[in-house]
Design a protein around this motif. Structure first.
Motif, PDB file in Angstrom:
ATOM      1  N   ALA A  91      25.573  19.802  12.282  1.00 50.17           N
ATOM      2  CA  ALA A  91      24.641  20.052  11.185  1.00 50.17           C
ATOM      3  C   ALA A  91      24.996  20.767   9.915  1.00 50.17           C
ATOM      4  O   ALA A  91      24.413  20.578   8.899  1.00 50.17           O
ATOM      5  N   ASP A  92      26.344  21.175   9.917  1.00 55.34           N
ATOM      6  CA  ASP A  92      26.681  21.928   8.855  1.00 55.34           C
ATOM      7  C   ASP A  92      27.625  20.984   7.892  1.00 55.34           C
ATOM      8  O   ASP A  92      27.450  21.043   6.974  1.00 55.34           O
ATOM      9  N   CYS A  93      28.462  20.467   8.643  1.00 58.69           N
ATOM     10  CA  CYS A  93      29.781  19.877   7.952  1.00 58.69           C
ATOM     11  C   CYS A  93      29.755  18.214   8.008  1.00 58.69           C
ATOM     12  O   CYS A  93      30.340  17.640   7.245  1.00 58.69           O
ATOM     13  N   CYS A 111      29.845  21.454  15.217  1.00 61.04           N
ATOM     14  CA  CYS A 111      31.076  21.300  15.713  1.00 61.04           C
ATOM     15  C   CYS A 111      31.813  22.518  16.032  1.00 61.04           C
ATOM     16  O   CYS A 111      31.189  23.638  15.426  1.00 61.04           O
ATOM     17  N   ILE A 112      32.824  22.684  16.670  1.00 63.56           N
ATOM     18  CA  ILE A 112      33.266  24.021  17.219  1.00 63.56           C
ATOM     19  C   ILE A 112      33.538  24.885  16.004  1.00 63.56           C
ATOM     20  O   ILE A 112      33.580  26.111  16.108  1.00 63.56           O
ATOM     21  N   TYR A 113      34.248  24.255  15.011  1.00 64.60           N
ATOM     22  CA  TYR A 113      34.738  24.930  13.749  1.00 64.60           C
ATOM     23  C   TYR A 113      33.535  25.511  13.126  1.00 64.60           C
ATOM     24  O   TYR A 113      33.548  26.882  12.789  1.00 64.60           O
ATOM     25  N   CYS A 114      32.504  24.982  13.077  1.00 69.13           N
ATOM     26  CA  CYS A 114      31.243  25.243  12.213  1.00 69.13           C
ATOM     27  C   CYS A 114      30.599  26.365  13.025  1.00 69.13           C
ATOM     28  O   CYS A 114      29.997  27.411  12.536  1.00 69.13           O
ATOM     29  N   GLU A 116      31.995  28.610  15.325  1.00 70.27           N
ATOM     30  CA  GLU A 116      32.770  29.665  14.914  1.00 70.27           C
ATOM     31  C   GLU A 116      32.336  30.484  13.900  1.00 70.27           C
ATOM     32  O   GLU A 116      32.302  31.584  13.758  1.00 70.27           O
ATOM     33  N   ARG A 117      32.222  29.796  12.761  1.00 72.31           N
ATOM     34  CA  ARG A 117      31.963  30.322  11.412  1.00 72.31           C
ATOM     35  C   ARG A 117      30.658  30.678  11.504  1.00 72.31           C
ATOM     36  O   ARG A 117      30.466  31.866  10.937  1.00 72.31           O
ATOM     37  N   TYR A 118      29.472  30.178  12.067  1.00 74.74           N
ATOM     38  CA  TYR A 118      28.399  30.469  12.061  1.00 74.74           C
ATOM     39  C   TYR A 118      28.140  31.999  12.965  1.00 74.74           C
ATOM     40  O   TYR A 118      27.518  32.755  12.418  1.00 74.74           O
ATOM     41  N   GLU A 119      28.945  31.969  14.043  1.00 66.54           N
ATOM     42  CA  GLU A 119      28.898  33.155  14.902  1.00 66.54           C
ATOM     43  C   GLU A 119      29.311  34.313  14.096  1.00 66.54           C
ATOM     44  O   GLU A 119      28.762  35.181  14.311  1.00 66.54           O
ATOM     45  N   LYS A 120      30.386  34.136  13.184  1.00 65.21           N
ATOM     46  CA  LYS A 120      30.888  35.380  12.341  1.00 65.21           C
ATOM     47  C   LYS A 120      29.917  35.658  11.220  1.00 65.21           C
ATOM     48  O   LYS A 120      29.781  36.884  11.106  1.00 65.21           O
ATOM     49  N   THR A 121      29.294  34.721  10.839  1.00 67.06           N
ATOM     50  CA  THR A 121      28.205  35.120   9.552  1.00 67.06           C
ATOM     51  C   THR A 121      26.802  35.528  10.215  1.00 67.06           C
ATOM     52  O   THR A 121      26.122  35.820   9.361  1.00 67.06           O
ATOM     53  N   HIS A 122      26.671  35.139  11.581  1.00 68.73           N
ATOM     54  CA  HIS A 122      25.251  35.395  12.126  1.00 68.73           C
ATOM     55  C   HIS A 122      25.255  36.151  13.408  1.00 68.73           C
ATOM     56  O   HIS A 122      25.167  35.484  14.400  1.00 68.73           O
ATOM     57  N   PRO A 123      26.021  37.478  13.326  1.00 71.30           N
ATOM     58  CA  PRO A 123      26.106  38.222  14.593  1.00 71.30           C
ATOM     59  C   PRO A 123      24.783  38.291  15.511  1.00 71.30           C
ATOM     60  O   PRO A 123      23.859  38.193  14.907  1.00 71.30           O
ATOM     61  N   GLY A 124      24.966  37.914  16.774  1.00 67.01           N
ATOM     62  CA  GLY A 124      23.517  38.034  17.467  1.00 67.01           C
ATOM     63  C   GLY A 124      23.329  36.714  17.785  1.00 67.01           C
ATOM     64  O   GLY A 124      22.257  36.558  18.452  1.00 67.01           O
ATOM     65  N   VAL A 126      24.561  33.844  18.660  1.00 63.61           N
ATOM     66  CA  VAL A 126      25.622  33.194  19.351  1.00 63.61           C
ATOM     67  C   VAL A 126      25.119  32.125  20.469  1.00 63.61           C
ATOM     68  O   VAL A 126      24.331  32.324  21.173  1.00 63.61           O
ATOM     69  N   THR A 127      25.865  30.967  20.329  1.00 59.84           N
ATOM     70  CA  THR A 127      25.620  29.678  21.579  1.00 59.84           C
ATOM     71  C   THR A 127      26.960  29.604  21.955  1.00 59.84           C
ATOM     72  O   THR A 127      27.982  29.607  21.434  1.00 59.84           O
ATOM     73  N   PRO A 128      26.720  28.909  23.105  1.00 64.27           N
ATOM     74  CA  PRO A 128      27.997  28.606  23.726  1.00 64.27           C
ATOM     75  C   PRO A 128      28.883  27.547  22.869  1.00 64.27           C
ATOM     76  O   PRO A 128      28.312  26.859  22.257  1.00 64.27           O
ATOM     77  N   LYS A 129      30.321  27.880  23.032  1.00 65.37           N
ATOM     78  CA  LYS A 129      31.175  27.081  22.218  1.00 65.37           C
ATOM     79  C   LYS A 129      31.959  26.169  23.130  1.00 65.37           C
ATOM     80  O   LYS A 129      33.246  26.262  23.373  1.00 65.37           O
ATOM     81  N   LEU A 130      31.499  25.191  23.880  1.00 65.61           N
ATOM     82  CA  LEU A 130      32.278  24.179  24.846  1.00 65.61           C
ATOM     83  C   LEU A 130      32.742  23.198  24.135  1.00 65.61           C
ATOM     84  O   LEU A 130      32.276  22.667  22.960  1.00 65.61           O
TER      85      LEU A 130
END
Length: 130
Positions: A91-93, A111-114, A116-124, A126-130
């Motif tokens: 949905a991001d890239c 995707c896994i990269y987006c 991870e970026r989302y989790e860094k900019t939106h603490p709290g 978090v969704t699983p990164k499988l």
């Protein structure tokens, strides 16, 4: 590369199962009317401790209920993304979400990269990164 038809069908089935589970959880955590709660507890002498426990349980059920409603909306979004052929697009890239990730976590929108970026900019948030 995209999902195969078999993978897409498997995701559709898994989302339908998740939807049924979440709908049942929503029904189970539906708030009860005050007089219905009283009927459930009829014959029980309540003291302030019992009332406090019941209040905490009601708040917990409300939080769970809200969580399940959000999850149901996520499931519906994923089902729409499958119908539109977008389930494996970030949905991001716009890049590909791996089939392994989707099969493990069908609600993944990034995707896994987006993610991870989302989790860094939106603490709290978090969704699983499988």
């Amino acid at each position: 590369m995209g999902l195969s038809r078999a993978q897409s069908t498997q995701l559709e089935r898994r989302l339908a199962e998740l939807s049924k589970e979440v709908q049942e959880n929503i029904r189970r955590t539906m708030p009860k009317a005050a007089d219905e709660k009283s009927l459930d507890r009829a014959g029980t002498a309540l003291d302030t401790g019992d009332e406090a426990v019941n209040s905490v349980q009601d708040e917990f059920d409300h939080a769970l209920h809200q969580r399940y409603l959000i999850e149901l909306r996520q499931i519906e979004t994923a089902q729409t993304r499958i119908q539109n052929g977008e389930i494996d697009q970030c949905a991001d890239c716009g890049g590909e979400i791996g089939s392994e990730r989707l099969l493990a976590y069908p609600l993944a929108m990034r995707c896994i990269y987006c993610q991870e970026r989302y989790e860094k900019t939106h603490p709290g948030m978090v969704t699983p990164k499988l």
